[in-house]
Design a protein around this motif. Structure first.
Motif, PDB file in Angstrom:
ATOM      1  N   GLU A 104      -5.213  46.183 -44.496  1.00 26.41           N
ATOM      2  CA  GLU A 104      -5.417  47.255 -44.070  1.00 26.41           C
ATOM      3  C   GLU A 104      -6.455  47.945 -44.998  1.00 26.41           C
ATOM      4  OE1 GLU A 104      -1.486  48.546 -43.671  1.00 26.41           O
ATOM      5  OE2 GLU A 104      -1.199  48.516 -41.849  1.00 26.41           O
ATOM      6  N   ASN A 105      -6.834  48.179 -46.304  1.00 29.74           N
ATOM      7  CA  ASN A 105      -6.798  48.648 -47.171  1.00 29.74           C
ATOM      8  C   ASN A 105      -8.534  48.071 -47.528  1.00 29.74           C
ATOM      9  OD1 ASN A 105      -5.255  51.129 -47.546  1.00 29.74           O
ATOM     10  ND2 ASN A 105      -3.980  49.793 -47.596  1.00 29.74           N
ATOM     11  N   ARG A 106      -8.650  46.986 -47.351  1.00 28.91           N
ATOM     12  CA  ARG A 106      -9.849  45.817 -47.411  1.00 28.91           C
ATOM     13  C   ARG A 106     -11.205  46.952 -47.685  1.00 28.91           C
ATOM     14  NH1 ARG A 106     -13.020  42.356 -46.670  1.00 28.91           N
ATOM     15  NH2 ARG A 106     -13.705  40.683 -48.252  1.00 28.91           N
ATOM     16  N   ASP A 107     -11.233  47.210 -46.230  1.00 29.74           N
ATOM     17  CA  ASP A 107     -12.336  48.030 -46.135  1.00 29.74           C
ATOM     18  C   ASP A 107     -13.118  49.328 -47.057  1.00 29.74           C
ATOM     19  OD1 ASP A 107     -13.153  45.661 -44.513  1.00 29.74           O
ATOM     20  OD2 ASP A 107     -12.344  46.166 -42.934  1.00 29.74           O
ATOM     21  N   ASP A 108     -11.653  49.769 -47.104  1.00 25.75           N
ATOM     22  CA  ASP A 108     -11.932  50.608 -47.843  1.00 25.75           C
ATOM     23  C   ASP A 108     -12.018  51.041 -49.104  1.00 25.75           C
ATOM     24  OD1 ASP A 108     -11.001  52.239 -45.893  1.00 25.75           O
ATOM     25  OD2 ASP A 108      -9.258  52.859 -45.842  1.00 25.75           O
ATOM     26  N   LEU A 109     -11.637  49.275 -49.739  1.00 21.77           N
ATOM     27  CA  LEU A 109     -11.933  49.008 -50.697  1.00 21.77           C
ATOM     28  C   LEU A 109     -13.158  49.092 -51.296  1.00 21.77           C
ATOM     29  CD1 LEU A 109      -8.461  47.829 -52.763  1.00 21.77           C
ATOM     30  CD2 LEU A 109      -9.687  50.067 -53.229  1.00 21.77           C
ATOM     31  N   ILE A 110     -13.643  48.225 -49.803  1.00 17.03           N
ATOM     32  CA  ILE A 110     -15.038  47.988 -50.383  1.00 17.03           C
ATOM     33  C   ILE A 110     -15.836  48.977 -50.653  1.00 17.03           C
ATOM     34  CG2 ILE A 110     -16.769  46.610 -49.648  1.00 17.03           C
ATOM     35  CD1 ILE A 110     -14.566  44.454 -48.596  1.00 17.03           C
ATOM     36  N   GLY A 111     -15.450  49.818 -49.452  1.00 17.02           N
ATOM     37  CA  GLY A 111     -16.940  51.070 -49.263  1.00 17.02           C
ATOM     38  C   GLY A 111     -16.479  51.949 -50.794  1.00 17.02           C
ATOM     39  N   PHE A 112     -14.991  51.854 -50.483  1.00 17.50           N
ATOM     40  CA  PHE A 112     -15.512  53.106 -52.010  1.00 17.50           C
ATOM     41  C   PHE A 112     -16.238  52.200 -53.791  1.00 17.50           C
ATOM     42  CE2 PHE A 112     -13.048  53.458 -56.362  1.00 17.50           C
ATOM     43  CZ  PHE A 112     -12.918  54.666 -56.202  1.00 17.50           C
ATOM     44  N   PHE A 113     -16.028  51.207 -53.287  1.00 17.09           N
ATOM     45  CA  PHE A 113     -16.769  50.262 -54.124  1.00 17.09           C
ATOM     46  C   PHE A 113     -18.312  50.346 -54.116  1.00 17.09           C
ATOM     47  CE2 PHE A 113     -13.132  48.005 -55.782  1.00 17.09           C
ATOM     48  CZ  PHE A 113     -13.370  48.822 -57.130  1.00 17.09           C
ATOM     49  N   HIS A 169     -23.780  50.143 -55.396  1.00 15.11           N
ATOM     50  CA  HIS A 169     -24.581  50.069 -54.048  1.00 15.11           C
ATOM     51  C   HIS A 169     -24.933  48.627 -54.491  1.00 15.11           C
ATOM     52  CE1 HIS A 169     -24.807  53.759 -53.886  1.00 15.11           C
ATOM     53  NE2 HIS A 169     -25.194  53.826 -54.927  1.00 15.11           N
ATOM     54  N   CYS A 170     -23.154  47.554 -54.174  1.00 14.53           N
ATOM     55  CA  CYS A 170     -23.668  46.451 -54.070  1.00 14.53           C
ATOM     56  C   CYS A 170     -22.923  45.363 -53.565  1.00 14.53           C
ATOM     57  CB  CYS A 170     -23.976  45.349 -55.947  1.00 14.53           C
ATOM     58  SG  CYS A 170     -23.863  43.458 -55.361  1.00 14.53           S
ATOM     59  N   PRO A 171     -22.917  44.994 -52.636  1.00 16.66           N
ATOM     60  CA  PRO A 171     -21.368  44.348 -51.029  1.00 16.66           C
ATOM     61  C   PRO A 171     -20.849  43.289 -51.732  1.00 16.66           C
ATOM     62  CG  PRO A 171     -23.849  44.326 -50.078  1.00 16.66           C
ATOM     63  CD  PRO A 171     -24.351  44.929 -51.346  1.00 16.66           C
ATOM     64  N   ASP A 172     -21.682  42.388 -52.809  1.00 18.73           N
ATOM     65  CA  ASP A 172     -21.038  41.345 -53.774  1.00 18.73           C
ATOM     66  C   ASP A 172     -20.496  41.407 -54.769  1.00 18.73           C
ATOM     67  OD1 ASP A 172     -22.424  39.231 -52.279  1.00 18.73           O
ATOM     68  OD2 ASP A 172     -23.346  38.771 -53.353  1.00 18.73           O
ATOM     69  N   THR A 173     -20.518  42.508 -55.217  1.00 17.09           N
ATOM     70  CA  THR A 173     -19.716  43.042 -56.481  1.00 17.09           C
ATOM     71  C   THR A 173     -18.507  43.969 -55.126  1.00 17.09           C
ATOM     72  OG1 THR A 173     -21.568  43.723 -57.951  1.00 17.09           O
ATOM     73  CG2 THR A 173     -20.349  44.375 -58.569  1.00 17.09           C
ATOM     74  N   ALA A 174     -18.802  44.362 -54.528  1.00 17.31           N
ATOM     75  CA  ALA A 174     -17.771  45.561 -54.218  1.00 17.31           C
ATOM     76  C   ALA A 174     -16.956  44.492 -53.335  1.00 17.31           C
ATOM     77  CB  ALA A 174     -18.598  46.467 -52.759  1.00 17.31           C
ATOM     78  N   LYS A 175     -17.450  43.354 -52.538  1.00 18.66           N
ATOM     79  CA  LYS A 175     -16.114  42.212 -52.173  1.00 18.66           C
ATOM     80  C   LYS A 175     -15.104  41.993 -53.515  1.00 18.66           C
ATOM     81  CE  LYS A 175     -18.467  41.157 -48.772  1.00 18.66           C
ATOM     82  NZ  LYS A 175     -19.534  40.485 -48.644  1.00 18.66           N
ATOM     83  N   ASP A 176     -15.829  41.227 -54.823  1.00 17.16           N
ATOM     84  CA  ASP A 176     -15.213  40.907 -55.716  1.00 17.16           C
ATOM     85  C   ASP A 176     -14.487  41.887 -56.594  1.00 17.16           C
ATOM     86  OD1 ASP A 176     -16.836  38.537 -55.554  1.00 17.16           O
ATOM     87  OD2 ASP A 176     -17.924  39.668 -57.722  1.00 17.16           O
ATOM     88  N   LEU A 177     -15.009  43.489 -56.380  1.00 15.45           N
ATOM     89  CA  LEU A 177     -13.716  44.516 -57.335  1.00 15.45           C
ATOM     90  C   LEU A 177     -12.581  44.902 -56.614  1.00 15.45           C
ATOM     91  CD1 LEU A 177     -16.273  46.447 -59.317  1.00 15.45           C
ATOM     92  CD2 LEU A 177     -15.017  44.625 -60.152  1.00 15.45           C
ATOM     93  N   ALA A 178     -13.012  45.123 -54.906  1.00 19.96           N
ATOM     94  CA  ALA A 178     -11.899  44.713 -54.448  1.00 19.96           C
ATOM     95  C   ALA A 178     -10.792  44.047 -54.677  1.00 19.96           C
ATOM     96  CB  ALA A 178     -12.471  44.696 -52.540  1.00 19.96           C
ATOM     97  N   GLN A 179     -11.629  42.285 -54.139  1.00 16.94           N
ATOM     98  CA  GLN A 179     -10.401  41.532 -55.211  1.00 16.94           C
ATOM     99  C   GLN A 179      -9.826  41.678 -55.906  1.00 16.94           C
ATOM    100  OE1 GLN A 179      -9.710  39.294 -52.957  1.00 16.94           O
ATOM    101  NE2 GLN A 179      -7.908  38.185 -54.236  1.00 16.94           N
ATOM    102  N   GLU A 180     -10.546  41.965 -57.475  1.00 19.38           N
ATOM    103  CA  GLU A 180      -9.127  42.337 -58.620  1.00 19.38           C
ATOM    104  C   GLU A 180      -9.012  43.733 -58.593  1.00 19.38           C
ATOM    105  OE1 GLU A 180      -9.268  42.018 -62.583  1.00 19.38           O
ATOM    106  OE2 GLU A 180     -10.039  40.499 -61.496  1.00 19.38           O
ATOM    107  N   THR A 181      -9.284  44.146 -57.403  1.00 20.67           N
ATOM    108  CA  THR A 181      -8.181  45.309 -57.467  1.00 20.67           C
ATOM    109  C   THR A 181      -6.563  44.934 -56.810  1.00 20.67           C
ATOM    110  OG1 THR A 181      -9.966  46.945 -57.008  1.00 20.67           O
ATOM    111  CG2 THR A 181      -7.796  47.525 -55.931  1.00 20.67           C
ATOM    112  N   PHE A 182      -7.038  44.094 -56.242  1.00 20.46           N
ATOM    113  CA  PHE A 182      -5.527  43.641 -55.205  1.00 20.46           C
ATOM    114  C   PHE A 182      -4.571  42.513 -56.588  1.00 20.46           C
ATOM    115  CE2 PHE A 182      -3.724  39.478 -53.171  1.00 20.46           C
ATOM    116  CZ  PHE A 182      -2.752  40.417 -52.524  1.00 20.46           C
TER     117      PHE A 182
END
Length: 172
Positions: free
Chosen positions: A14-23, A28-41
């Protein structure tokens, strides 16, 4: 899966897209944003297993904010100390000109290369423990939890790694 991980899985979807957007807004790096969203989880999962929280979303974004700060710090250090592709040739030219600072830099790069080679000679378990301690800044207890071994085993692995690197440096 446990009840905690089931509800966290649902929360994450439910919150993945919001976290990725936050990062993305901050880094300003989509790959880093996805990685850090996963790390947050992952960190949220560990936190929830220890102590459930009332406001999971607030905790997730608190963790995310800390991950942004950590990421920026690490990138700053990497940028400061990572060798550029042209660096060795420049240093060699400067050393040939008897520049004492360049000679010290070249010696430092050679020392780093020796340590890097020494680290690559070690088993993955030693390198992982050393990385988590030296780079990620985790305690031995946290590393042990991540790797599924005791603090004492982590202490032995890190001691072995440091001794091996010191021995290789002394050989050069």
């Amino acid at each position: 899966m446990t009840a905690v991980s089931d509800t966290l899985d649902h929360f994450f979807r439910e919150n993945r897209d919001d976290l990725i957007g936050f990062f993305l807004r901050r880094l300003h790096c989509p790959d880093t944003a996805k990685d850090l969203a996963q790390e947050t989880f992952v960190r949220l999962l560990f936190s929830e297993q220890r102590t459930p929280t009332q406001d999971r979303r607030a905790l997730a974004f608190f963790i995310a904010g800390n991950l942004v700060v950590d990421h920026i710090r690490k990138e700053s250090v990497r940028a400061r100390y990572a060798p550029s592709q042209e660096m060795p040739a420049e240093l060699l030219e400067a050393v040939a000109g008897n520049d004492p600072d360049a000679e010290k830099q070249l010696m430092a790069w050679q020392d780093l290369d020796t340590v890097n080679t020494a680290l690559n000679e070690l088993p993955e378990e030693c390198r992982a423990a050393f990385y988590l301690s030296a780079i990620e800044g985790l305690t031995y207890a946290q590393i042990g939890e991540c790797l599924g071994v005791s603090e004492r085993a982590i202490a032995k692995r890190i001691a072995k790694t440091l001794k091996h690197c010191r021995d290789r440096r002394e050989q050069h």
